[in-house]
Design a protein around this motif. Sequence first.
Motif, PDB file in Angstrom:
ATOM      1  N   TYR A 217       0.859  -1.191   0.000  1.00 18.36           N
ATOM      2  CA  TYR A 217       0.000   0.000   0.000  1.00 18.36           C
ATOM      3  C   TYR A 217       0.893   1.238   0.000  1.00 18.36           C
ATOM      4  O   TYR A 217       1.568   1.511   0.994  1.00 18.36           O
ATOM      5  CB  TYR A 217      -0.921  -0.009   1.226  1.00 18.36           C
TER       6      TYR A 217
ATOM      7  N   GLY B  14      -1.776  -0.186  -5.199  1.00 15.27           N
ATOM      8  CA  GLY B  14      -2.737   0.845  -5.565  1.00 15.27           C
ATOM      9  C   GLY B  14      -3.338   1.610  -4.422  1.00 15.27           C
ATOM     10  O   GLY B  14      -3.461   1.125  -3.302  1.00 15.27           O
TER      11      GLY B  14
ATOM     12  N   PRO C 208      -7.866   0.909  -5.055  1.00 19.51           N
ATOM     13  CA  PRO C 208      -8.274   2.252  -4.630  1.00 19.51           C
ATOM     14  C   PRO C 208      -9.654   2.194  -3.969  1.00 19.51           C
ATOM     15  O   PRO C 208     -10.469   1.339  -4.320  1.00 19.51           O
ATOM     16  CB  PRO C 208      -8.324   3.040  -5.950  1.00 19.51           C
TER      17      PRO C 208
ATOM     18  N   MET D 175     -11.137   5.515  -2.210  1.00 10.80           N
ATOM     19  CA  MET D 175     -11.745   6.850  -2.201  1.00 10.80           C
ATOM     20  C   MET D 175     -12.147   7.337  -3.581  1.00 10.80           C
ATOM     21  O   MET D 175     -12.949   8.264  -3.705  1.00 10.80           O
ATOM     22  CB  MET D 175     -10.779   7.854  -1.556  1.00 10.80           C
TER      23      MET D 175
HETATM   24  C1  LIG Z   1      -4.360  -1.535   2.597  1.00 12.35           C
HETATM   25  C2  LIG Z   1      -5.111  -0.489   1.850  1.00 12.35           C
HETATM   26  N1  LIG Z   1      -5.420  -0.691   0.571  1.00 12.35           N
HETATM   27  C3  LIG Z   1      -6.108   0.208  -0.153  1.00 12.35           C
HETATM   28  C4  LIG Z   1      -6.538   1.396   0.413  1.00 12.35           C
HETATM   29  C5  LIG Z   1      -7.340   2.370  -0.416  1.00 12.35           C
HETATM   30  O1  LIG Z   1      -6.620   3.492  -0.788  1.00 12.35           O
HETATM   31  P1  LIG Z   1      -7.257   4.958  -0.827  1.00 12.35           P
HETATM   32  O2  LIG Z   1      -7.669   5.292   0.572  1.00 12.35           O
HETATM   33  O3  LIG Z   1      -6.132   5.826  -1.320  1.00 12.35           O
HETATM   34  O4  LIG Z   1      -8.398   4.922  -1.751  1.00 12.35           O
HETATM   35  C6  LIG Z   1      -6.223   1.654   1.750  1.00 12.35           C
HETATM   36  C7  LIG Z   1      -6.630   2.917   2.370  1.00 12.35           C
HETATM   37  O5  LIG Z   1      -6.337   3.227   3.491  1.00 12.35           O
HETATM   38  C8  LIG Z   1      -5.497   0.685   2.482  1.00 12.35           C
HETATM   39  O6  LIG Z   1      -5.186   0.882   3.780  1.00 12.35           O
END
Ligand SMILES: Cc1ncc(COP(=O)(O)O)c(C=O)c1O
Length: 363
Positions: free
Chosen positions: A169, A211, A230, A232
Amino acid sequence: VTVQELDTPAVLVDLDALDRNIDRMARYCRERGLQLRPHTKTHKNAGIAQQQIDAGACGITVAKTGEAEVMAAAGIGDIMIAYPIATPSKAERVAELARSCRIRVSLDSEAAAECLSIAASKAGTEIGVLVEIDVGFGRCGVASPGESLALARRIRALQGLRFDGLMFYPGQIRKPSNEQTPMIEEVNRLLRSHYQVFADAGIGISTVSGGSTPTAFRSHEFEGVTEIRPGMYAFLDRNMLSIGVGEPADCAVSVLVTVVSNAVSGRAMVDGGSKTFSSDSALAPLTGFGSVLEAPEAELMGFSEEHGHLDVSGCARSPQVGERLRIIPNHVCATMNLHDRVWGHRGGVVERELTVDARGKLR
Ligand SMILES: Cc1ncc(COP(=O)(O)O)c(C=O)c1O
């Protein structure tokens, strides 16, 4: 019913923006040959998760076992728990879920792997495991290629587990897309060092899961990545807009509030505070807790539990008691988790209520 008739505070979801965001990411992943596994912690809604799958996602990501249970009960059949499972009680629930779902877990310790293995063996199920590697965020993930290889070997030897690959991540990359190149290169340097030891050992890696939303549209530049997670991107928020992840019109969520007091000069109080928005901070150099769409010069400078403190000294006209304002929260995932229901609308006309199905699933 129009959104102006809703009682406040109310979280509004612009369904047109949501549809566009879901489709844009699905198209990008299709064009780049990447699997999309959206993190559903952002919306915690089974219907939106299904919409993401219908648009092309291979499955979903969750953080919590309880979230996985909610999504599985709603019929989602492919779930990755991107969070180490380190206690027998959770491991048993995950092993149960694996009876009806394709379940994967990421972890970074032998202790967690052994815990899952015991539960899977007892249940007679199989759980896919990804070894989490740290690529610079400094949260979870093993630090070196030697450690990832050793852990993969251990997982391969454990009953009930299937070694599926690597997970990372890149949470440290929170800059505009055009400023990310040096950080992506550093992640690639680390990824290559892990790939090399696996290649030398003759151990195949079928999945590399990476991602995040800030890096999403540069995911094809991360070497060897097969899927991205992703979350958000579906909604966006003030922090994501501040680093240019989308245009203001792409932000699908706002919080409708009512001005309840302007007794103090230069101030206005609205009927949503930390229990409505969460107190998550703004990404520097932004300050405050949200952007007021109807009054961009107003600053949401603080919260009580049920009061939002607006500094309106810079406004040509002070908001009047009873006036309604829409505010973009700093961090949409934390805001959503505070609400049982939110309102989906198109052009201000309410289309449907959405339940925040996995709200508060912390265990
Ligand atoms: C392990 C993990 N994967 C994916 C994500 C998703 O990423 P984002 O919050 O940038 O959309 C997160 C968000 O905290 C995460 O902790």
